[in-house]
Design an enzyme around this catalytic site. Structure first.
Site, PDB file in Angstrom:
ATOM      1  N   SER A   1      -3.529  -1.188  14.816  1.00  0.00           N
ATOM      2  CA  SER A   1      -4.185   0.823  14.615  1.00  0.00           C
ATOM      3  C   SER A   1      -4.295   1.022  16.338  1.00  0.00           C
ATOM      4  O   SER A   1      -5.243  -0.132  17.008  1.00  0.00           O
ATOM      5  CB  SER A   1      -5.159   1.025  14.270  1.00  0.00           C
ATOM      6  OG  SER A   1      -5.740   1.289  14.887  1.00  0.00           O
TER       7      SER A   1
ATOM      8  N   GLY B   1       0.824  -1.319   0.257  1.00  0.00           N
ATOM      9  CA  GLY B   1       0.287  -0.051   0.049  1.00  0.00           C
ATOM     10  C   GLY B   1       0.689   1.490   0.005  1.00  0.00           C
ATOM     11  O   GLY B   1       0.722   1.953   0.553  1.00  0.00           O
ATOM     12  N   ALA B   2       1.360   1.544  -1.130  1.00  0.00           N
ATOM     13  CA  ALA B   2       2.500   1.965  -0.858  1.00  0.00           C
ATOM     14  C   ALA B   2       2.389   3.862  -1.535  1.00  0.00           C
ATOM     15  O   ALA B   2       3.541   4.781  -2.221  1.00  0.00           O
ATOM     16  CB  ALA B   2       3.959   1.762  -1.216  1.00  0.00           C
ATOM     17  N   ASN B   3       1.703   3.457  -2.623  1.00  0.00           N
ATOM     18  CA  ASN B   3       0.896   4.218  -3.394  1.00  0.00           C
ATOM     19  C   ASN B   3       0.248   5.527  -2.703  1.00  0.00           C
ATOM     20  O   ASN B   3       0.136   6.951  -3.380  1.00  0.00           O
ATOM     21  CB  ASN B   3       0.061   3.824  -4.743  1.00  0.00           C
ATOM     22  CG  ASN B   3      -1.081   3.066  -4.055  1.00  0.00           C
ATOM     23  OD1 ASN B   3      -1.157   2.065  -3.523  1.00  0.00           O
ATOM     24  ND2 ASN B   3      -2.321   4.135  -3.569  1.00  0.00           N
ATOM     25  N   THR B   4       0.567   5.659  -1.421  1.00  0.00           N
ATOM     26  CA  THR B   4      -0.410   6.896  -1.177  1.00  0.00           C
ATOM     27  C   THR B   4      -0.071   6.695   0.458  1.00  0.00           C
ATOM     28  O   THR B   4       0.182   5.454   1.224  1.00  0.00           O
ATOM     29  CB  THR B   4      -2.498   6.637  -1.572  1.00  0.00           C
ATOM     30  OG1 THR B   4      -2.637   8.092  -1.150  1.00  0.00           O
ATOM     31  CG2 THR B   4      -2.495   5.940  -0.282  1.00  0.00           C
ATOM     32  N   GLY B   5      -1.194   8.239   1.295  1.00  0.00           N
ATOM     33  CA  GLY B   5      -0.441   7.767   3.019  1.00  0.00           C
ATOM     34  C   GLY B   5       0.509   7.498   3.574  1.00  0.00           C
ATOM     35  O   GLY B   5       1.709   7.598   3.031  1.00  0.00           O
ATOM     36  N   ILE B   6       0.019   6.459   4.243  1.00  0.00           N
ATOM     37  CA  ILE B   6       1.363   6.354   5.200  1.00  0.00           C
ATOM     38  C   ILE B   6       2.829   5.397   4.723  1.00  0.00           C
ATOM     39  O   ILE B   6       3.584   5.582   4.583  1.00  0.00           O
ATOM     40  CB  ILE B   6       0.770   5.704   6.370  1.00  0.00           C
ATOM     41  CG1 ILE B   6       0.284   6.939   7.376  1.00  0.00           C
ATOM     42  CG2 ILE B   6       1.784   5.746   7.554  1.00  0.00           C
ATOM     43  CD1 ILE B   6      -0.680   5.684   8.633  1.00  0.00           C
ATOM     44  N   GLY B   7       2.034   5.039   3.618  1.00  0.00           N
ATOM     45  CA  GLY B   7       2.932   3.323   3.286  1.00  0.00           C
ATOM     46  C   GLY B   7       3.307   4.436   2.480  1.00  0.00           C
ATOM     47  O   GLY B   7       5.054   4.437   2.054  1.00  0.00           O
TER      48      GLY B   7
ATOM     49  N   TYR C   1     -12.944  -3.313  11.340  1.00  0.00           N
ATOM     50  CA  TYR C   1     -11.613  -2.650  11.030  1.00  0.00           C
ATOM     51  C   TYR C   1     -10.814  -2.606  12.157  1.00  0.00           C
ATOM     52  O   TYR C   1      -9.933  -3.417  12.603  1.00  0.00           O
ATOM     53  CB  TYR C   1     -11.695  -1.418  10.990  1.00  0.00           C
ATOM     54  CG  TYR C   1     -10.765  -1.139  10.669  1.00  0.00           C
ATOM     55  CD1 TYR C   1      -9.635  -0.746   9.881  1.00  0.00           C
ATOM     56  CD2 TYR C   1      -9.857   0.250  11.737  1.00  0.00           C
ATOM     57  CE1 TYR C   1      -8.243  -0.455  10.085  1.00  0.00           C
ATOM     58  CE2 TYR C   1      -9.050   1.320  11.773  1.00  0.00           C
ATOM     59  CZ  TYR C   1      -8.115   0.565  10.737  1.00  0.00           C
ATOM     60  OH  TYR C   1      -7.243   1.261  11.194  1.00  0.00           O
TER      61      TYR C   1
END
Ligand code: NAP
EC number: 1.1.1.300
Length: 297
Positions: free
Chosen positions: A156, A27-33, A181
């Site tokens: 989380s 999930g490195a295309n946005t946000g924290i990643g 979640y």
């Protein structure tokens, strides 16, 4: 600014450089990643952006290459909602790379309406826990061969509200998107603790993290949460700040003695009673193996 500084503390101050090291960030295309991948690339690692959308990934890879001057930022397809895609990613990676030093299991979904992965798992449990469980299992030998190496599972604070209901792991009986979640984030911590126990002495260590409350696309499925995030956007962390604890656990020297611990704001953090329950962790491990068709040891 003072309140923001107070709420958004925790900076990875390590000066460790990573030339010759190989990292995978899901999930490195946005946000924290994305920010985690950028930090690793900045320090010279070869970084694989494992993304379900190759086009989004390529754009980010180019951005990181330009910003850091590190050309070894590579994009590979990984859809954690499909075990075929996870197996294909791992097969290609193992054929392509001699080493894996850092695996950051970061990708996640939150508050999706009830839906299932390609293999029929409830989406939160399927992507956030089972997908990463399988990925880690498939890459484990490479991590061991490359030791010292690390696995960071992005969990989380929401795990405190989670429960593992083995009779209803797929959430079919009483589905609540928010709780689904939380259950999956609890599973991330239980997985980390059991993995740490099993990896003792192997040179591979593992950590779970709470990145903080971070202004990202995670709330995309909930108009209410989107509005809340917008309202409090000034007080919550930027993705760069959110990446600090993952980075801290991935690179800080001497952290091996805290194998299996949970971190928040670059410090050890308290976890819920269920998250500390070894019996549940062992059972979740066995159930996950069973669901994914992994032989139990
Ligand atoms: N933001 C917070 O306040 C917060 C708080 C606590 C924990 N976390 C955790 O931090 C992690 C990163 O979240 P974020 O805030 O950066 O959220 P985000 O901006 O929504 O990023 C999530 C990433 O996961 C990817 N992803 C989702 N489903 C996937 C799938 N089936 N296969 C592969 N990749 C998939 C997304 O890809 P697409 O762009 O293609 O959808 C995206 O790259 C998550 O595990 C989340 O639970 C976040």
């Amino acid at each position: 600014p003072k309140i923001r500084k107070m709420l958004c503390s925790g900076v990875c101050t390590s000066t460790v450089q990573l030339p010759g090291k190989v990292a995978v960030v899901t999930g490195a295309n946005t946000g924290i990643g994305k920010e985690t991948a950028k930090e690793l690339a900045q320090r010279g690692a070869r970084v694989y952006l494992a993304c379900r959308d190759i086009q989004k990934g390529e754009l980010v890879a180019r951005e990181i290459q330009t910003m850091t001057g590190n050309q070894q930022v590579l994009v590979r397809k990984l859809d954690l909602a499909d075990t075929k895609s996870i197996r294909a990613f791992a097969k290609d990676f193992l054929a392509e790379e001699k080493h894996l030093h850092i695996l950051i299991n970061n990708a996640g979904v939150m508050m999706c309406p009830y839906s299932k992965t390609a293999d029929g798992f409830e989406m939160h449990m399927g992507v956030n826990h089972l997908g990463h469980f399988l990925l880690t299992h498939l890459l484990l030998e490479k991590l061991k061969e490359s030791a010292p190496s690390r696995v960071v599972n992005v969990s989380s604070l929401a795990h405190h509200l989670g429960r593992i209901h083995f009779h209803n792991l797929q959430g079919e009986k009483f589905y609540n998107a928010g709780l689904a979640y939380c259950h999956s984030k609890l599973a991330n911590i239980l997985f980390t603790q059991e993995l740490a126990r099993r990896l003792k002495g192997s040179g591979v260590t593992t950590y779970s993290v709470h990145p903080g409350t971070v202004n990202s696309e995670l709330v995309r499925h909930s108009p209410f949460m989107k509005w809340m995030w917008w309202l409090f956007s000034f007080f919550i962390k930027t993705p760069k700040q959110g990446a600090q604890t993952s980075l801290y656990c991935a690179i800080t020297e001497g952290l091996e003695i805290l194998n299996g611990h949970h971190f928040s704001d670059c410090s050890v953090a308290w976890v819920s009673a269920q998250a500390r329950n070894e019996t549940i962790a062992r059972r979740l491990w066995d159930v996950s193996c069973d669901l994914l068709g992994i032989p139990m040891d």
